[in-house]
Design an enzyme around this catalytic site. Structure first.
Site, PDB file in Angstrom:
ATOM      1  N   PRO A 119       0.858  -1.195   0.000  1.00 41.99           N
ATOM      2  CA  PRO A 119       0.000   0.000   0.000  1.00 41.99           C
ATOM      3  C   PRO A 119       0.890   1.240   0.000  1.00 41.99           C
ATOM      4  O   PRO A 119       1.832   1.311   0.788  1.00 41.99           O
ATOM      5  CB  PRO A 119      -0.775  -0.114   1.324  1.00 41.99           C
ATOM      6  CG  PRO A 119       0.015  -1.041   2.182  1.00 41.99           C
ATOM      7  CD  PRO A 119       0.788  -1.935   1.258  1.00 41.99           C
ATOM      8  N   MET A 120       0.630   2.178  -0.889  1.00 39.93           N
ATOM      9  CA  MET A 120       1.437   3.407  -0.929  1.00 39.93           C
ATOM     10  C   MET A 120       0.526   4.603  -1.179  1.00 39.93           C
ATOM     11  O   MET A 120      -0.099   4.709  -2.235  1.00 39.93           O
ATOM     12  CB  MET A 120       2.508   3.309  -2.024  1.00 39.93           C
ATOM     13  CG  MET A 120       3.662   2.391  -1.664  1.00 39.93           C
ATOM     14  SD  MET A 120       4.866   2.242  -2.992  1.00 39.93           S
ATOM     15  CE  MET A 120       4.028   1.112  -4.089  1.00 39.93           C
ATOM     16  N   GLN A 169      -6.653  -1.208   2.956  1.00 40.81           N
ATOM     17  CA  GLN A 169      -5.875  -0.922   4.161  1.00 40.81           C
ATOM     18  C   GLN A 169      -6.512   0.228   4.926  1.00 40.81           C
ATOM     19  O   GLN A 169      -6.860   1.257   4.354  1.00 40.81           O
ATOM     20  CB  GLN A 169      -4.425  -0.554   3.849  1.00 40.81           C
ATOM     21  CG  GLN A 169      -3.660  -0.499   5.176  1.00 40.81           C
ATOM     22  CD  GLN A 169      -2.264   0.057   5.084  1.00 40.81           C
ATOM     23  OE1 GLN A 169      -2.080   1.187   4.634  1.00 40.81           O
ATOM     24  NE2 GLN A 169      -1.293  -0.714   5.520  1.00 40.81           N
ATOM     25  N   CYS A 192       2.850   3.049   9.862  1.00 43.10           N
ATOM     26  CA  CYS A 192       3.121   4.413   9.392  1.00 43.10           C
ATOM     27  C   CYS A 192       3.625   5.283  10.538  1.00 43.10           C
ATOM     28  O   CYS A 192       2.987   5.352  11.593  1.00 43.10           O
ATOM     29  CB  CYS A 192       1.868   5.025   8.771  1.00 43.10           C
ATOM     30  SG  CYS A 192       2.163   6.704   8.191  1.00 43.10           S
ATOM     31  N   HIS A 221       7.341  -5.042   7.765  1.00 40.99           N
ATOM     32  CA  HIS A 221       8.325  -4.153   7.151  1.00 40.99           C
ATOM     33  C   HIS A 221       9.565  -4.267   8.035  1.00 40.99           C
ATOM     34  O   HIS A 221       9.524  -3.879   9.204  1.00 40.99           O
ATOM     35  CB  HIS A 221       7.756  -2.726   7.122  1.00 40.99           C
ATOM     36  CG  HIS A 221       8.657  -1.725   6.468  1.00 40.99           C
ATOM     37  ND1 HIS A 221       8.289  -0.412   6.302  1.00 40.99           N
ATOM     38  CD2 HIS A 221       9.900  -1.826   5.947  1.00 40.99           C
ATOM     39  CE1 HIS A 221       9.272   0.243   5.699  1.00 40.99           C
ATOM     40  NE2 HIS A 221      10.262  -0.601   5.479  1.00 40.99           N
ATOM     41  N   GLY A 231      12.776  -2.861   0.893  1.00 39.47           N
ATOM     42  CA  GLY A 231      14.034  -2.855   0.143  1.00 39.47           C
ATOM     43  C   GLY A 231      14.247  -4.048  -0.783  1.00 39.47           C
ATOM     44  O   GLY A 231      15.388  -4.397  -1.066  1.00 39.47           O
ATOM     45  N   GLY A 261       7.127  -2.503  -2.665  1.00 39.50           N
ATOM     46  CA  GLY A 261       6.522  -1.195  -2.882  1.00 39.50           C
ATOM     47  C   GLY A 261       7.215  -0.416  -3.987  1.00 39.50           C
ATOM     48  O   GLY A 261       6.840  -0.501  -5.165  1.00 39.50           O
TER      49      GLY A 261
HETATM   50  C1  LIG Z   1       4.994   6.906  -1.275  1.00 46.72           C
HETATM   51  C2  LIG Z   1       4.789   5.866  -0.211  1.00 46.72           C
HETATM   52  C3  LIG Z   1       3.570   5.803   0.445  1.00 46.72           C
HETATM   53  C4  LIG Z   1       3.342   4.816   1.417  1.00 46.72           C
HETATM   54  N1  LIG Z   1       2.094   4.719   1.986  1.00 46.72           N
HETATM   55  C5  LIG Z   1       1.836   3.667   2.804  1.00 46.72           C
HETATM   56  C6  LIG Z   1       0.510   3.397   3.267  1.00 46.72           C
HETATM   57  O1  LIG Z   1      -0.460   4.083   2.920  1.00 46.72           O
HETATM   58  N2  LIG Z   1       0.332   2.342   4.114  1.00 46.72           N
HETATM   59  C7  LIG Z   1       1.383   1.530   4.502  1.00 46.72           C
HETATM   60  O2  LIG Z   1       1.184   0.570   5.253  1.00 46.72           O
HETATM   61  N3  LIG Z   1       2.628   1.756   4.061  1.00 46.72           N
HETATM   62  C8  LIG Z   1       2.876   2.771   3.223  1.00 46.72           C
HETATM   63  N4  LIG Z   1       4.125   2.938   2.705  1.00 46.72           N
HETATM   64  C9  LIG Z   1       5.177   1.950   3.059  1.00 46.72           C
HETATM   65  C10 LIG Z   1       5.179   0.811   2.025  1.00 46.72           C
HETATM   66  O3  LIG Z   1       3.969   0.079   2.081  1.00 46.72           O
HETATM   67  C11 LIG Z   1       6.362  -0.154   2.289  1.00 46.72           C
HETATM   68  O4  LIG Z   1       6.200  -0.711   3.584  1.00 46.72           O
HETATM   69  C12 LIG Z   1       7.689   0.556   2.208  1.00 46.72           C
HETATM   70  O5  LIG Z   1       7.770   1.387   1.065  1.00 46.72           O
HETATM   71  C13 LIG Z   1       8.840  -0.455   2.178  1.00 46.72           C
HETATM   72  O6  LIG Z   1       8.746  -1.295   1.051  1.00 46.72           O
HETATM   73  P1  LIG Z   1       9.642  -1.038  -0.282  1.00 46.72           P
HETATM   74  O7  LIG Z   1      11.069  -0.882   0.201  1.00 46.72           O
HETATM   75  O8  LIG Z   1       9.434  -2.268  -1.107  1.00 46.72           O
HETATM   76  O9  LIG Z   1       9.166   0.222  -0.917  1.00 46.72           O
HETATM   77  C14 LIG Z   1       4.379   3.912   1.763  1.00 46.72           C
HETATM   78  C15 LIG Z   1       5.608   4.002   1.098  1.00 46.72           C
HETATM   79  C16 LIG Z   1       5.807   4.941   0.113  1.00 46.72           C
HETATM   80  C17 LIG Z   1       7.135   4.974  -0.621  1.00 46.72           C
END
Ligand SMILES: Cc1cc2nc3c(=O)[nH]c(=O)nc-3n(C[C@H](O)[C@H](O)[C@H](O)COP(=O)(O)O)c2cc1C
Length: 328
Positions: free
Chosen positions: A9-10, A62, A92, A163, A205, A225
Site C-alpha cells: 500500500p502506498m 488498508q 506508518c 516491514h 528494500g 513497494g
Molecule cells: C509513497 C509511499 C507511500 C506509502 N504509503 C503507505 C501506506 O499508505 N500504508 C502503509 O502501510 N505503508 C505505506 N508505505 C510503506 C510501504 O507500504 C512499504 O512498507 C515501504 O515502502 C517499504 O517497502 P519497499 O522498500 O518495497 O518500498 C508507503 C511508502 C511509500 C514509498
C-alpha cells in the site's frame, strides 16, 4: 489467498487507477489500497474513496485507526464492497498519523490493537491482516515483536506483513523512515521460524528476482513497494520467474489496454493525469524513458489534457517500442 507476492500500500500511489494499470501487467500479485482512515471510510464520499474496478481483484483495503467500533464498521464495509481482505496499518510513522493514534505508534499498545483485531474479525468474514514494523524507537527486540504478534494471533490474526525496519517516531520524516535505520531481515525470518503456523510476509528494500526467491525460502510471501511503482514492468519478470507465466505483454500492449480504460474513465470525468501519472516508470531503464517522462510531465499536467491525447500517447509508446527493439 494469494499473498506470495503483493504490491505494498502506498499513499498517493496505489490508488484505483494505479491498481488497474498494475493488474494489466500481473494477474497473480495481491494488491492493496492506500491507507484510508476509518473516519473517511465511514463518513466520507464512499464511492470516491473506496470504489474500484472488479479487474483489480484480489484486492485488500488498508485501514488506519484505533477506534474499535470504527474499525469493525470499516471491516464490514470492506466485506460488503467485496474487498478480499482488510489490513490494519501499524507501520506508518508520520506525525499526523501519530496524532490521530494510528500507524506505528500502536505497536506500543498491544492490548488495544488486540481488541481492535478481535472486533474486526467478529464483524466480517474476510481475512483481517496486519502490516507492521519490526520495532519502534529504542525497541527492536525479538521478544517484544514476538509477544506483540502472539497477542494479535490470540485475537485471531493469522497473517502479518512485516516491514523489516523499525519506525522512528520522533525526529525522522516519513520519507527518511523508509530508508533509515538499516533493514533487519533476520528478525522477520526468526519470527517465521518461531511461528511456523502464521503467514509471514516480508517487506522492505526488495528489488530483484534473486532477492524475492531468497525471501520466499524463509517467509510465506514478499511485499514490494517502490521497486514496482518506479518500474511497473518489473511485474512481468515476477510473472515469468515466480509464477511461471511465459506470455509477457509488451509495453505497447499494456498501454493499449490502459488507453481503453482511460477513454472510459475520461468520459466519467477522470482527469487524464490521474491515470497517466502512474505510468512514469513504464520505460524505466529503457531507451525512450527520458522522452516518455518529459512527454508526460509536459502534457499530462495541462488542465485541458483530455482523451484527444490518447492517440499521441500511443504514437510515443510505439516509437519507444521500436527504439528498444533496435537497441536490444
Ligand atoms: C509513497 C509511499 C507511500 C506509502 N504509503 C503507505 C501506506 O499508505 N500504508 C502503509 O502501510 N505503508 C505505506 N508505505 C510503506 C510501504 O507500504 C512499504 O512498507 C515501504 O515502502 C517499504 O517497502 P519497499 O522498500 O518495497 O518500498 C508507503 C511508502 C511509500 C514509498
Amino acid at each position: 489467498m494469494r499473498r506470495k507476492i503483493s504490491v505494498a500500500p502506498m499513499m498517493d500511489c496505489t490508488d484505483r487507477h494505479d491498481r488497474f494499470f498494475l493488474r494489466l501487467i500481473s494477474k497473480n500479485v495481491m494488491l492493496y489500497s492506500e491507507m484510508v482512515a476509518t473516519k473517511s471510510a465511514i463518513h466520507g464520499d464512499r464511492k470516491k474513496i473506496l470504489s474500484y474496478s472488479p479487474e483489480e481483484k484480489p484486492l485488500a483495503l488498508q485501514v488506519g485507526g484505533s477506534d474499535k467500533k470504527e474499525l469493525a464498521e470499516v471491516a464490514k464495509i470492506a466485506e460488503d464492497m467485496d474487498y478480499d481482505e482488510i489490513n490494519i496499518n501499524l507501520g506508518c510513522p508520520s506525525k499526523k498519523v501519530q496524532k490521530n493514534k494510528f500507524g506505528a505508534c500502536l505497536m506500543k499498545e498491544p492490548d488495544l490493537v488486540s481488541e481492535c483485531i478481535d472486533k474486526m474479525i467478529n464483524s466480517c468474514n474476510i481475512p483481517v491482516t496486519v502490516k507492521t514494523r519490526i520495532g519502534f524507537d529504542d525497541t527492536e527486540s525479538f521478544d517484544y515483536l514476538n509477544k506483540f504478534i502472539l497477542k494479535l494471533k490470540e485475537a485471531g490474526c493469522k497473517t502479518f506483513i512485516l516491514h523489516a525496519r523499525k519506525a522512528i517516531l520522533k525526529g525522522l520524516t516519513p520519507k527518511q523512515n523508509l530508508n533509515i535505520p538499516k533493514l533487519n531481515y533476520e528478525m522477520v525470518y526468526n519470527i517465521k521460524k518461531e511461528n511456523p503456523n502464521l503467514e509471514i510476509i516480508i517487506n522492505g528494500g526488495i528489488y530483484t528476482i534473486d532477492e524475492i526467491k531468497k525471501h520466499l525460502k524463509l517467509c510465506n510471501g514478499v511485499m514490494i513497494g517502490r521497486a514496482i511503482y518506479q518500474n511497473p514492468y518489473f511485474l512481468t519478470d515476477i510473472e515469468d520467474k515466480i509464477f511461471n507465466v511465459k506470455d509477457k505483454p509488451t509495453r505497447e500492449q499494456i498501454a493499449e489496454k490502459l488507453l481503453k480504460y482511460l477513454e472510459k474513465e475520461v468520459k466519467l470525468g477522470t482527469k487524464v493525469n490521474h491515470i497517466m501519472r502512474h505510468t512514469v516508470g513504464l520505460y524505466h531503464g529503457q531507451a525512450g524513458s527520458k522522452k516518455w517522462k518529459r512527454y508526460l510531465s509536459d502534457n499530462m499536467m495541462a488542465r485541458d489534457s483530455d482523451f484527444q491525447k490518447a492517440k499521441h500517447i500511443m504514437e510515443i509508446v510505439q516509437n519507444n517500442e521500436k527504439i528498444n527493439q533496435v537497441t536490444t
